[in-house]
Design a protein around this motif. Structure first.
Motif, PDB file in Angstrom:
ATOM      1  N   ALA A  69       0.873  -1.178   0.000  1.00 25.83           N
ATOM      2  CA  ALA A  69       0.000   0.000   0.000  1.00 25.83           C
ATOM      3  C   ALA A  69       0.908   1.225   0.000  1.00 25.83           C
ATOM      4  O   ALA A  69       2.047   1.170   0.500  1.00 25.83           O
ATOM      5  N   LEU A  70       0.404   2.308  -0.578  1.00 27.74           N
ATOM      6  CA  LEU A  70       1.218   3.519  -0.753  1.00 27.74           C
ATOM      7  C   LEU A  70       0.628   4.700   0.021  1.00 27.74           C
ATOM      8  O   LEU A  70      -0.584   4.850   0.114  1.00 27.74           O
ATOM      9  N   PHE A  71       1.513   5.532   0.532  1.00 25.80           N
ATOM     10  CA  PHE A  71       1.063   6.757   1.201  1.00 25.80           C
ATOM     11  C   PHE A  71       2.138   7.828   1.070  1.00 25.80           C
ATOM     12  O   PHE A  71       3.292   7.522   0.767  1.00 25.80           O
ATOM     13  N   GLY A  72       1.736   9.075   1.279  1.00 24.99           N
ATOM     14  CA  GLY A  72       2.729  10.147   1.235  1.00 24.99           C
ATOM     15  C   GLY A  72       2.088  11.510   1.342  1.00 24.99           C
ATOM     16  O   GLY A  72       0.888  11.678   1.126  1.00 24.99           O
ATOM     17  N   SER A  73       2.909  12.471   1.668  1.00 24.95           N
ATOM     18  CA  SER A  73       2.466  13.852   1.825  1.00 24.95           C
ATOM     19  C   SER A  73       2.825  14.668   0.581  1.00 24.95           C
ATOM     20  O   SER A  73       3.744  14.319  -0.148  1.00 24.95           O
ATOM     21  N   TYR A  74       2.057  15.727   0.349  1.00 31.40           N
ATOM     22  CA  TYR A  74       2.324  16.614  -0.785  1.00 31.40           C
ATOM     23  C   TYR A  74       2.060  18.049  -0.349  1.00 31.40           C
ATOM     24  O   TYR A  74       1.543  18.296   0.751  1.00 31.40           O
ATOM     25  N   GLY A  75       2.402  18.981  -1.246  1.00 32.42           N
ATOM     26  CA  GLY A  75       2.229  20.398  -0.910  1.00 32.42           C
ATOM     27  C   GLY A  75       1.197  21.076  -1.766  1.00 32.42           C
ATOM     28  O   GLY A  75       0.056  21.272  -1.368  1.00 32.42           O
ATOM     29  N   TRP A  76       1.587  21.421  -2.978  1.00 39.47           N
ATOM     30  CA  TRP A  76       0.749  22.275  -3.823  1.00 39.47           C
ATOM     31  C   TRP A  76       0.122  21.547  -5.009  1.00 39.47           C
ATOM     32  O   TRP A  76      -0.661  22.139  -5.751  1.00 39.47           O
ATOM     33  N   GLY A  77       0.465  20.306  -5.213  1.00 42.83           N
ATOM     34  CA  GLY A  77      -0.026  19.597  -6.402  1.00 42.83           C
ATOM     35  C   GLY A  77      -1.415  19.019  -6.182  1.00 42.83           C
ATOM     36  O   GLY A  77      -2.127  19.403  -5.253  1.00 42.83           O
TER      37      GLY A  77
END
Ligand SMILES: Cc1cc2nc3c(=O)[nH]c(=O)nc-3n(C[C@H](O)[C@H](O)[C@H](O)COP(=O)(O)O)c2cc1C
Length: 141
Positions: free
Chosen positions: A86-94
């Protein structure tokens, strides 16, 4: 007892906070969770685990972090065929483009995505942490 790895890269701690919540969810569902940074994980470790959660923020221009995470993940791809991940992650402006590309890569290498990916804008809020715990629980199934 199932053995789950939670493998992440985090520059400013947001994806790390998500990884901690994923590991909590794994343990709450009765499995063992190994929390590892990208630098601590290699392709030959893939088969030591029943399932793997991979976490990486959007970096560059909507890509995985290129110095540690991407080379580690690329090295794992051939070992991920049929693997529960399973995949996870943080982002900013996209708008999550990096995650859609990453999911496509995983499908192409034959990995089994056990649940929807979790993305959080910057630090995970309460709902984000809950989604991460649920992702961890799905990995422990
Ligand atoms: C060099 C760099 C490139 C980034 N590129 C993107 C991007 O393409 N799209 C996006 O949504 N956020 C981008 N971000 C924002 C990060 O994804 C965001 O701050 C995230 O919360 C960082 O997670 P971390 O604390 O786990 O390192 C970038 C940040 C940095 C420092």
């Amino acid at each position: 007892m199932k053995n789950v790895a939670v493998v992440y890269w985090s520059g400013t701690g947001n994806t790390e906070a998500m990884a901690n919540a994923v590991a909590e969810g794994v343990r709450a569902n009765g499995a063992e969770a190994a929390l590892l940074t990208a630098a601590e994980f290699t392709a030959d470790m893939v088969n030591d685990y029943d399932a793997i959660g991979f976490g990486c923020p959007a970096m560059g221009d909507e890509v995985l972090e290129e110095d540690e995470f991407e080379p580690m993940f690329s090295g794992c791809q051939s070992a991920l065929k049929g693997k529960k991940i399973a995949l996870f992650g943080s982002y900013g402006w996209g708008d999550g483009d990096w995650m859609r590309t990453w999911e496509e890569t995983c499908r192409e290498c034959g990995a089994e995505l056990v649940c929807d990916s979790v993305i959080c804008q910057e630090a995970p809020d309460e709902d984000g942490e809950k989604s991460c715990r649920e992702l961890g629980a799905a990995l422990a199934e």
